[in-house]
Design a protein around this motif. Structure first.
Motif, short mmCIF file in Angstrom:
data_model
loop_
_atom_site.label_atom_id
_atom_site.label_comp_id
_atom_site.label_asym_id
_atom_site.label_seq_id
_atom_site.Cartn_x
_atom_site.Cartn_y
_atom_site.Cartn_z
N GLY A 1 0.22 -1.06 0.09
CA GLY A 1 -0.27 0.14 0.09
C GLY A 1 0.40 1.03 0.30
O GLY A 1 0.17 2.21 0.08
N ALA A 2 2.51 0.63 -0.61
CA ALA A 2 2.89 2.30 -0.67
C ALA A 2 2.71 3.17 -1.99
O ALA A 2 2.68 4.88 -1.51
CB ALA A 2 4.58 1.69 -0.23
N MET A 3 1.30 3.13 -2.70
CA MET A 3 1.59 3.24 -3.46
C MET A 3 -0.12 3.91 -3.99
O MET A 3 -0.82 4.61 -4.46
CB MET A 3 2.16 2.82 -4.85
N PHE A 4 -0.35 3.34 -2.98
CA PHE A 4 -2.77 3.58 -2.74
C PHE A 4 -3.15 3.66 -1.42
O PHE A 4 -1.96 2.90 -0.49
CB PHE A 4 -2.61 2.30 -4.01
N PRO A 5 -4.03 3.19 -1.35
CA PRO A 5 -4.16 3.66 0.26
C PRO A 5 -4.99 1.87 0.66
O PRO A 5 -5.23 1.70 -0.22
CB PRO A 5 -5.78 5.18 0.35
N ASP B 1 -10.45 -0.13 0.70
CA ASP B 1 -11.37 -0.77 -0.53
C ASP B 1 -10.25 -1.23 -1.85
O ASP B 1 -10.95 -0.47 -2.82
CB ASP B 1 -11.92 0.79 -1.62
N LEU B 2 -10.11 -1.77 -1.16
CA LEU B 2 -9.02 -2.84 -1.69
C LEU B 2 -10.25 -4.23 -2.21
O LEU B 2 -10.85 -4.37 -1.48
CB LEU B 2 -7.95 -3.15 -2.04
N PRO B 3 -9.40 -5.03 -3.37
CA PRO B 3 -10.38 -6.15 -3.95
C PRO B 3 -10.16 -7.10 -2.95
O PRO B 3 -8.57 -7.08 -1.88
CB PRO B 3 -9.81 -6.85 -5.31
#
Length: 316
Positions: free
Chosen positions: A231-235, A238-240
């Motif tokens: 998750g270093a590049m996205f929050p 709400d992930l799959p």
């Protein structure tokens, strides 16, 4: 001038034995002397000798790191490329989704973890170099336990990686992050824990590897998936389901998330933007506090250290 005929006693040097003496050479040869046997005293193992071994191995890693300035510079190139080139280049595409927050600021917590990750894994490779050049065998015959060698390696790699992380902390202003003392200390503490955990992971992975080419291939196979799944590049919300599961078992996630929450707590953001970009990690709907995440990271580091010691004890 007086000429002495050949064959006269004057031509024979004084130190050449006479024929009769050669025949009785065995009687003229001085008796062989027995040299005294040197006594080598091997000190017994003690807590002091084990601590001394840990210090020597740790110090060797530090000296080797600071004797390679090119290595220091090259290990910083990739984090800086991600922060300044990728962060600046993609900012125009993502400005609408970050609530006005610059992409470099959002990526900065992940870059702090990246600098530690790459350096710690590179430090763990030293055990493969030592095996290839025969230095590891010299360490193994030393009257110290193998656990002390592993602990020294892990502490040395963690120190080197933490120093690299400190360099990235120093450029916080360029990423739009304030130099708050509490923030800097908190981030550096998590970086130290992450550096130790990743170095222990790398040592556990490299104790059975005999060639540097094999270690580099294994390193490339693991290091980038660890980074992207953290998750270093996205929050990390709400992930799959499959990506959420991978994120929760990634050790790097337990460093990236608390660092991001610490950084975002010192930014002037709307609550909705902070909740969307730094939602925090959840376990089955339970919001995991930062101390719990740090404790998980420390427990993983100790577990990986124990694994590395066990693997190293069975290696040649």
């Amino acid at each position: 001038m007086t000429v002495t005929p050949k064959g006269t006693p004057q031509d024979v040097p004084e130190d050449v034995p006479a024929p009769g003496d050669i025949a009785a050479g065995s009687r003229l040869r001085p008796p062989a002397r027995t040299l005294p046997v040197a006594v080598v005293r091997v000190p017994g193992r003690s807590a002091a000798s084990e601590l001394r071994a840990v210090k020597v191995v740790w110090q060797r890693e530090i000296i080797r790191f600071f004797n390679g300035p090119l290595r220091i510079l090259t290990s910083l190139v990739q984090p800086f490329l991600f922060l300044f080139v990728l962060g600046t280049g993609l900012s125009q595409l993502t400005s609408g989704g970050t609530g006005g927050l610059g992409l470099r600021t959002f990526l900065y917590p992940g870059i702090l973890a990246m600098a530690v990750l790459f350096t710690a894994m590179s430090s763990a490779a030293s055990i493969v170099w030592d095996r290839e050049f025969g230095f590891l065998r010299e360490m193994l015959v030393a009257p110290v336990s193998r656990a002390s060698i592993v602990v020294g390696k892990c502490l040395g790699g963690a120190t080197v990686a933490a120093v690299q992380g400190l360099v990235v902390i120093c450029i916080a202003g360029a990423a739009g992050v304030p130099y708050a003392p509490g923030l800097m200390l908190g981030v550096f503490g998590i970086q130290v824990l992450l550096a130790f955990t990743i170095t222990a992971f790398g040592v556990a992975m490299s104790v059975r590897v005999r060639q540097m080419q094999s270690f580099m291939a294994l390193n490339q196979l693991l290091i980038m998936p660890l980074y992207f799944m953290s998750g270093a590049m996205f929050p990390a919300s709400d992930l799959p389901a499959w990506l959420t599961a991978l994120n929760r078992i990634d050790p790097l996630s337990y460093a990236v998330d608390p660092i991001r929450r610490l950084v975002f707590a010192h930014l002037d953001l709307a609550p909705a933007v902070r909740a969307r970009l730094a939602p925090g990690m959840t376990w089955g709907g339970w919001h995991v506090p930062i101390p719990v995440e740090v404790a998980v990271l420390a427990a993983l580091g100790l577990a990986l250290l124990a694994t590395a010691i066990a693997q190293f004890g069975r290696a040649d």
